[in-house]
Design an enzyme around this catalytic site. Structure first.
Site, mmCIF file in Angstrom:
data_model
loop_
_atom_site.group_PDB
_atom_site.id
_atom_site.type_symbol
_atom_site.label_atom_id
_atom_site.label_comp_id
_atom_site.label_asym_id
_atom_site.label_seq_id
_atom_site.Cartn_x
_atom_site.Cartn_y
_atom_site.Cartn_z
ATOM 1 N N LYS A 81 -89.427 -47.064 7.737
ATOM 2 C CA LYS A 81 -88.175 -46.357 8.049
ATOM 3 C C LYS A 81 -88.298 -44.893 7.630
ATOM 4 O O LYS A 81 -88.905 -44.581 6.602
ATOM 5 C CB LYS A 81 -87.018 -47.033 7.299
ATOM 6 C CG LYS A 81 -85.633 -46.516 7.686
ATOM 7 C CD LYS A 81 -84.538 -47.295 6.960
ATOM 8 C CE LYS A 81 -83.140 -46.803 7.355
ATOM 9 N NZ LYS A 81 -82.071 -47.515 6.619
ATOM 10 N N SER A 156 -78.264 -49.286 9.394
ATOM 11 C CA SER A 156 -78.967 -48.102 9.817
ATOM 12 C C SER A 156 -80.453 -48.314 10.096
ATOM 13 O O SER A 156 -81.070 -47.477 10.740
ATOM 14 C CB SER A 156 -78.802 -47.014 8.744
ATOM 15 O OG SER A 156 -79.474 -47.387 7.563
ATOM 16 N N SER A 180 -77.638 -52.298 5.774
ATOM 17 C CA SER A 180 -78.521 -51.602 6.722
ATOM 18 C C SER A 180 -79.845 -52.283 7.027
ATOM 19 O O SER A 180 -80.541 -51.881 7.954
ATOM 20 C CB SER A 180 -78.801 -50.183 6.227
ATOM 21 O OG SER A 180 -77.708 -49.342 6.510
#
Lengths: 491, 96
Positions: A81, A156, A180
């Site tokens: 990420k 997210s 997330s």
């Protein structure tokens, strides 16, 4: 070669039986990304040159016999990420403000994966600074759900979940501040774990809300997840909030046995606001767990309905402080102005997207003179009550189970300018961050063609128990299938 | 509680070092107002004598020996700076 469909263990065995090379695996990832990512949008950038160079080194180790034969992650491609720093590989948090930021060190988790022999192939798309539940807040382009590209992948860590679902890489890292990792895992039909707060080092994770953030793995299966977690967990002196607690053998917990496990199902998690389809799938999953020998009882987490408000005040307050560092001075994009103050104002106002501005404004308000006690302190007191709810239940129950999200993945654009509706997607994942407890999302079937996630929550540092329940369930129903993803032009 | 005024929004934006356009002040103001109203739901709970939680684990004052270790190389760090000169980060004038 197409999508990754094998387990990490199978890929490991193939590598050590000389059926495949590390280079071939890295090329498979890069080719698959080229094939489908124009449609999915999970990756922000790849690092082909370095990944292939690293693959050559690792293939050499395999040939020389110096490769660690027990290290399952050895030679496997991974996506990271984009809020986790990678030395020499741009790390933007999907923000225009950090478009040009090239870290000078690796996050601890990146070091750990590298030491294990995993190969970072690229950085994954996300909501800007991890603020969002749909990935529509990426400063660059949205991620699309591989099951239906008109739908969001969740957020997210939407890129982290979509990349696994689309078979672009066998596993990824995400971060979870209010859901997330788990919400996108549920929406994309993959497995995602938010570890106990303090279980995994946050060193090198760009801070959003420091008392809530945790890094965790996203994978196709529970077993894959446990293999990755085994490498991530542990104390790190560079993160003073990381816990010095022994790391158990997570793989040893995957027994398939649920006899005498006591499961609490909060009535608040299957009530109003949770769609019928999600409720049905979760009830079916609970029946499966009962058949496996678990004792399932209805329980209550009485302060659940206050978690959302408490979270948004606390997370936004912490964010407003953490994001003060992004001022265009030491790194990031600077918008030149005549004086220092205007440089701050222009760099921040042009660099941050709307959702980030909203949260900074909310947090700044909650911490401002005259409002601190009424909002920030109040939210922290409510956090105590929410944490106590969990502590009370865990005196009697081994795990708590409910859905991960109240609905399946919604359509792109559906909630984008309605913060309260958007925030409500996190209502079932936020309490675990406030309490700091570990929780996993495992696929538990479909509603109208979109995946549903089952959430299994454990006591502090009892990821092993969470894995035990998740694995037994997964063994009973089979590892979830991956979607057919077809390539397409860049959107 | 009354709705948040435009002046308050301007003040908060100023504290946060954000420059908002007129239409953003109106739009964010309305959204912020909704979120803050939702947060007032917390007042339904009596939290007298409840300790606030700022950190979930019982960890405090983490200490280590003060040992000199190599730090990041200055030239490496300056590579990310938008403007630098003679080993230092340059900023626009601070004083008029």
């Amino acid at each position: 070669m197409g999508a990754f469909t094998h387990s990490l263990k199978e890929l490991h065995t193939m590598l050590h039986n000389n059926e495949i090379t590390v280079e071939a695996l890295v090329r498979q990832a890069l080719d698959r990304i080229k094939e489908v990512d124009g449609t999915v949008g999970a990756f922000l950038r790849t690092d082909e040159e370095k990944a292939l160079a690293r693959a050559a080194e690792l293939d050499q180790q395999l040939q020389d016999g110096t490769a660690d034969a027990d290290e399952v992650l050895f030679g496997l491609p991974v996506g990271i990420k984009d809020n986790i720093v990678t030395k020499g590989l741009r790390t933007t948090c999907a923000s225009k403000l950090l478009e040009n930021f090239e870290p000078v060190h690796d996050a601890t988790v990146v070091e750990s994966l590298r030491d294990a022999g995993a190969v970072t192939v690229g950085k994954l798309n996300m909501d800007e600074f991890a603020m969002g539940s749909s990935n529509e807040n990426s400063g660059f382009y949205p991620v699309r759900n591989p099951w239906n590209t008109d739908h969001v992948p969740g957020g997210s860590s939407g890129g982290s979940a979509a990349a696994v679902a689309a078979g672009e890489v066998p596993f990824t890292l995400g971060s979870d501040t209010g859901g997330s990792i788990r919400e996108p895992a549920a929406y994309c039909g993959v497995v995602g774990l938010k570890p106990t707060y303090g279980r995994v080092s946050r060193f090198g994770l760009v801070a959003f809300a420091s008392s809530l953030d945790q890094i965790g793995p996203l994978t196709r299966s529970v077993e894959d997840n446990a293999y990755v977690m085994q490498r991530l967990a542990g104390h790190d002196e560079r993160d003073s909030t990381s816990a010095n607690v022994e790391v158990p053998d997570y793989l040893a917990a995957l027994t398939g046995d649920l006899k005498d496990m006591k499961i609490g199902v909060p009535k608040e998690y299957l009530g109003e606001g949770v769609s019928q389809g999600v409720r049905d799938r979760v009830r079916e999953a609970l029946d499966t767990l009962k058949d496996l020998g678990a004792k399932v009882e209805e329980v209550s987490l009485p302060h659940s309905k206050y978690a959302l408000a408490s979270y948004y005040v606390i997370a936004s307050s912490e964010a407003s402080a953490n994001l003060a560092r992004f001022d265009g001075i030491r790194y990031g994009v600077r918008r030149d102005a005549d004086n220092l103050l205007d440089t701050y104002l222009k760099s921040r106002s042009e660099g941050f997207g709307d959702e980030v501005k909203r949260r900074i404004m909310l947090g700044t308000f909650a911490l401002s003179s005259g409002y601190y006690d009424a909002y920030y302190k109040k939210a922290q007191q409510v956090r105590t009550l929410i944490k106590q709810d969990f502590e009370d239940l865990f005196l009697q129950y081994d795990v708590i189970i409910g859905p991960t999200a109240p609905t399946t993945a919604f359509k792109i654009g559906e909630n984008i300018d309605d913060p309260l509706t958007m925030y409500a997607n996190d209502i079932l994942t936020i309490p675990m961050n406030l309490a700091g407890v570990p929780a996993i999302s495992v696929p538990c079937g479909f509603d109208e063609g979109m995946p549903v996630g089952l959430q299994i929550i454990g006591r502090h540092f009892e990821e092993a128990t969470v894995y035990r329940a998740a694995y037994a369930y997964e063994q009973a129903v089979g590892i979830a299938a991956l979607p057919e993803v077809k390539g397409g032009a860049q959107s | 509680m009354e709705r948040i005024s435009k002046e308050q929004i301007r003040h908060v934006a100023d504290l946060a070092r954000l420059e908002l356009k007129e239409e953003e002040i109106a739009h964010f103001g309305e959204q912020l107002d909704d979120v803050i109203k939702a947060a007032q739901q917390l007042n339904e709970l009596d939290t007298t004598n409840v300790e606030p939680t700022s950190h979930v684990l019982d960890v405090r004052n983490v200490l280590r020996d003060d040992v000199v270790k190599p730090s990041l190389d200055r030239d490496d760090v300056l590579k990310n700076s938008p403007d630098d000169d003679e080993g230092q980060i340059k900023v626009p004038s601070v004083l008029e």
